[in-house]
Motif scaffolding. Structure first.
Motif, PDB file in Angstrom:
ATOM      1  N   GLY A 132       0.674  -8.469   0.817  1.00 52.36           N
ATOM      2  CA  GLY A 132      -0.724  -8.359   0.412  1.00 52.36           C
ATOM      3  C   GLY A 132      -0.891  -7.950  -1.036  1.00 52.36           C
ATOM      4  O   GLY A 132      -0.034  -7.258  -1.615  1.00 52.36           O
ATOM      5  N   LEU A 133      -2.003  -8.355  -1.635  1.00 52.10           N
ATOM      6  CA  LEU A 133      -2.260  -8.065  -3.046  1.00 52.10           C
ATOM      7  C   LEU A 133      -2.439  -6.573  -3.304  1.00 52.10           C
ATOM      8  O   LEU A 133      -2.022  -6.067  -4.345  1.00 52.10           O
ATOM      9  CB  LEU A 133      -3.512  -8.825  -3.501  1.00 52.10           C
ATOM     10  N   LEU A 134      -3.052  -5.858  -2.369  1.00 51.84           N
ATOM     11  CA  LEU A 134      -3.328  -4.446  -2.595  1.00 51.84           C
ATOM     12  C   LEU A 134      -2.051  -3.621  -2.674  1.00 51.84           C
ATOM     13  O   LEU A 134      -1.850  -2.857  -3.627  1.00 51.84           O
ATOM     14  CB  LEU A 134      -4.230  -3.904  -1.478  1.00 51.84           C
ATOM     15  N   ASN A 135      -1.168  -3.786  -1.696  1.00 58.60           N
ATOM     16  CA  ASN A 135       0.088  -3.034  -1.725  1.00 58.60           C
ATOM     17  C   ASN A 135       0.981  -3.466  -2.881  1.00 58.60           C
ATOM     18  O   ASN A 135       1.689  -2.640  -3.480  1.00 58.60           O
ATOM     19  CB  ASN A 135       0.833  -3.202  -0.394  1.00 58.60           C
ATOM     20  N   GLU A 139       2.403  -1.018  -5.842  1.00 59.07           N
ATOM     21  CA  GLU A 139       3.823  -0.982  -6.229  1.00 59.07           C
ATOM     22  C   GLU A 139       3.981  -1.223  -7.716  1.00 59.07           C
ATOM     23  O   GLU A 139       4.782  -0.577  -8.392  1.00 59.07           O
ATOM     24  CB  GLU A 139       4.597  -2.038  -5.443  1.00 59.07           C
ATOM     25  N   LEU A 140       3.169  -2.141  -8.241  1.00 62.35           N
ATOM     26  CA  LEU A 140       3.272  -2.521  -9.655  1.00 62.35           C
ATOM     27  C   LEU A 140       2.921  -1.368 -10.580  1.00 62.35           C
ATOM     28  O   LEU A 140       3.554  -1.194 -11.636  1.00 62.35           O
ATOM     29  CB  LEU A 140       2.356  -3.717  -9.928  1.00 62.35           C
ATOM     30  N   ILE A 141       1.945  -0.550 -10.196  1.00 61.33           N
ATOM     31  CA  ILE A 141       1.510   0.546 -11.076  1.00 61.33           C
ATOM     32  C   ILE A 141       2.183   1.872 -10.724  1.00 61.33           C
ATOM     33  O   ILE A 141       1.790   2.927 -11.205  1.00 61.33           O
ATOM     34  CB  ILE A 141      -0.028   0.718 -11.014  1.00 61.33           C
ATOM     35  N   GLY A 142       3.207   1.799  -9.876  1.00 64.28           N
ATOM     36  CA  GLY A 142       3.983   2.999  -9.570  1.00 64.28           C
ATOM     37  C   GLY A 142       3.401   3.885  -8.499  1.00 64.28           C
ATOM     38  O   GLY A 142       3.767   5.062  -8.388  1.00 64.28           O
ATOM     39  N   LEU A 143       2.480   3.350  -7.692  1.00 62.99           N
ATOM     40  CA  LEU A 143       1.875   4.124  -6.605  1.00 62.99           C
ATOM     41  C   LEU A 143       2.271   3.553  -5.245  1.00 62.99           C
ATOM     42  O   LEU A 143       1.477   3.527  -4.314  1.00 62.99           O
ATOM     43  CB  LEU A 143       0.342   4.144  -6.748  1.00 62.99           C
ATOM     44  N   GLY A 144       3.514   3.106  -5.162  1.00 64.68           N
ATOM     45  CA  GLY A 144       3.988   2.498  -3.929  1.00 64.68           C
ATOM     46  C   GLY A 144       3.964   3.433  -2.740  1.00 64.68           C
ATOM     47  O   GLY A 144       3.910   2.992  -1.591  1.00 64.68           O
ATOM     48  N   ASN A 145       3.977   4.740  -2.999  1.00 59.52           N
ATOM     49  CA  ASN A 145       3.921   5.693  -1.892  1.00 59.52           C
ATOM     50  C   ASN A 145       2.574   5.673  -1.174  1.00 59.52           C
ATOM     51  O   ASN A 145       2.441   6.170  -0.048  1.00 59.52           O
ATOM     52  CB  ASN A 145       4.207   7.109  -2.397  1.00 59.52           C
ATOM     53  N   LEU A 146       1.549   5.085  -1.814  1.00 62.85           N
ATOM     54  CA  LEU A 146       0.227   4.977  -1.186  1.00 62.85           C
ATOM     55  C   LEU A 146       0.072   3.705  -0.359  1.00 62.85           C
ATOM     56  O   LEU A 146      -0.937   3.545   0.334  1.00 62.85           O
ATOM     57  CB  LEU A 146      -0.871   5.013  -2.265  1.00 62.85           C
ATOM     58  N   ALA A 147       1.047   2.816  -0.442  1.00 57.73           N
ATOM     59  CA  ALA A 147       0.965   1.548   0.295  1.00 57.73           C
ATOM     60  C   ALA A 147       1.127   1.788   1.790  1.00 57.73           C
ATOM     61  O   ALA A 147       2.090   2.422   2.227  1.00 57.73           O
ATOM     62  CB  ALA A 147       2.036   0.582  -0.213  1.00 57.73           C
ATOM     63  N   VAL A 148       0.178   1.305   2.555  1.00 58.27           N
ATOM     64  CA  VAL A 148       0.201   1.449   4.012  1.00 58.27           C
ATOM     65  C   VAL A 148      -0.281   0.144   4.641  1.00 58.27           C
ATOM     66  O   VAL A 148      -0.893  -0.688   3.959  1.00 58.27           O
ATOM     67  CB  VAL A 148      -0.707   2.615   4.480  1.00 58.27           C
ATOM     68  N   PRO A 149      -0.056  -0.059   5.934  1.00 55.43           N
ATOM     69  CA  PRO A 149      -0.684  -1.198   6.624  1.00 55.43           C
ATOM     70  C   PRO A 149      -2.166  -0.886   6.847  1.00 55.43           C
ATOM     71  O   PRO A 149      -2.541  -0.282   7.846  1.00 55.43           O
ATOM     72  CB  PRO A 149       0.101  -1.284   7.943  1.00 55.43           C
ATOM     73  N   TRP A 150      -3.003  -1.271   5.926  1.00 55.00           N
ATOM     74  CA  TRP A 150      -4.382  -0.807   5.869  1.00 55.00           C
ATOM     75  C   TRP A 150      -5.156  -1.078   7.150  1.00 55.00           C
ATOM     76  O   TRP A 150      -5.929  -0.230   7.598  1.00 55.00           O
ATOM     77  CB  TRP A 150      -5.092  -1.442   4.669  1.00 55.00           C
TER      78      TRP A 150
END
Length: 293
Positions: A132-135, A139-150
């Motif tokens: 998905g574009l959001l996750n 990841e691209l801006i270094g906030l991959g730890n916030l990526a979840v299955p929304w």
């Protein structure tokens, strides 16, 4: 002649009253009547159960979850679809953006014209946990730890659904505010400029008071729509995972057309009507609509 003058206005409003009675008030009364019975679509008879459906309703934890989700929907929608839309409309009508304002209006209004099914498919791709574009952006801006299955996370699913709704609906409310702002006399802003009032002061002292009627209508539309929302949660999550993104309308639909429990579905529909009417009456009272000035 006097009698004729009294009858003519009644003849003009009679067709509207007839349509309202047939398509609005009669279904409401029939739905309330059906809530006192236990029956299915294919049942030839109805079993009278009195207030048992309402007793079950107020002890149903899913109903409480759905009601809380509808309230969340309403609060967030007021912030973005009303407050932010008013700010956006004010910016688009500012002299600085006057040349590109027509193009921006089209850009913001395009989502309103797109089918909700298409938008749901688009956001389903955006929220996809793997590609998905959001996750991917996080990841691209270094906030991959916030990526979840929304949509698959019980904590985030309702907010993901609400976010999609805001993106689609904000353009419509913005256009209503733009029309109201265009009717404000330009002399008021010119006088404010001469007095040295800044943009923020002009916004709160001129724009907001001048569009208060449109502000009330937009709040009424937004909150009422939030209490009745069905398409977005049904298409994206069907109330899941579990019941985390359940709304009152989706729960009513599931009870009536999946579990074939039409009596209980009628009780849920009655609750939706009562809650929506209460919110509408509160808004009318707070806004002072109808009072002589």
């Amino acid at each position: 002649m006097a009698r004729r003058n009294r009858i003519v206005p009644i003849l003009f409003i009679l067709p509207s009253l007839l349509f309202l009675g047939i398509f609005i008030y009669m279904p409401l009364i029939q739905n309330f009547y059906n809530s006192f019975f236990d029956f299915s679509v294919f049942s030839p008879t109805k079993e009278f159960v009195g207030f048992s459906a309402f007793e079950q309703l107020f002890g149903d934890k899913i109903v409480m979850t759905a009601l809380v989700n509808n309230i969340k929907y309403a609060i967030i929608s007021v912030v973005f679809q009303v407050a932010f839309a008013l700010v956006l409309a004010t910016i688009l009508e500012d002299k600085l953006f006057r040349r590109i304002a027509p193009m921006l209006r089209v850009v913001y209004f395009i989502p309103v014209m797109i089918s909700i099914s298409v938008i749901a498919l688009l956001f389903n791709f955006i929220y996809n946990p793997q590609m998905g574009l959001l996750n991917s952006f996080l990841e691209l801006i270094g906030l991959g730890n916030l990526a979840v299955p929304w949509l698959g996370n019980a904590t985030t699913s309702i907010y993901a659904v609400i976010a999609m709704s805001q993106w689609q609906s904000i353009g419509f409310i913005t256009m209503l505010f733009i029309v109201a702002i265009q009717k404000i006399p330009k002399e008021l802003y010119e006088a404010a400029d001469i007095d040295g009032a800044g943009k923020i002061r002009q916004f709160f002292s001129i724009t907001v008071p001048q569009v208060k009627e449109t502000l009330f209508v937009n709040m009424l539309i937004t909150i009422t729509g939030s209490m009745l929302v069905f398409n977005e949660p049904y298409i994206l999550t069907n109330g899941g995972p579990g019941t985390s993104s359940m709304t009152m309308s989706v729960y009513m639909y599931q009870q009536g057309f999946f579990k074939d429990n039409m009596g209980y579905a009628s009780a849920v529909a009655t609750l939706i009507f009562v809650v929506t009417a209460i919110f509408a009456l509160i808004q009318i009272k707070v806004s002072g609509t109808g009072k002589d000035e």
